[in-house]
Design a protein around this motif. Structure first.
Motif: not given
Length: 82
Positions: A11-35
């Motif tokens: 984000l700092r280098a290019t101003g680009a945000l991650p893709g929707e699929a990458e965000i969804r995969a990361t959210r799923k991983l964080v949710m699994i880890e939290a549980h």
């Protein structure tokens, strides 16, 4: 954590945000880890109850085991009612 750091650098280098699929995969991983992290104290309490019952020759009538068992049953019932 590494993904968040990579996203921030990107984000700092290019101003680009991650893709929707990458965000969804990361959210799923964080949710699994939290549980899974939430299960650690539950496992510790269960092992303590088992050790207590084993030391007392399977007597479940004291001030520790009864609230523990009631709490576990109510928690499971709440999970199943969702």
């Amino acid at each position: 954590t590494m993904r968040f750091l990579r996203w921030r650098r990107q984000l700092r280098a290019t101003g680009a945000l991650p893709g929707e699929a990458e965000i969804r995969a990361t959210r799923k991983l964080v949710m699994i880890e939290a549980h899974l992290v939430a299960l650690i104290p539950l496992a510790a309490v269960f092992l303590a109850a088992v050790a207590e019952c084993h030391n007392k020759k399977i007597r479940i009538d004291d001030n520790f085991s009864i609230p523990l068992i009631v709490g576990i049953v109510l928690t499971i019932a709440k999970w199943l009612s969702r």
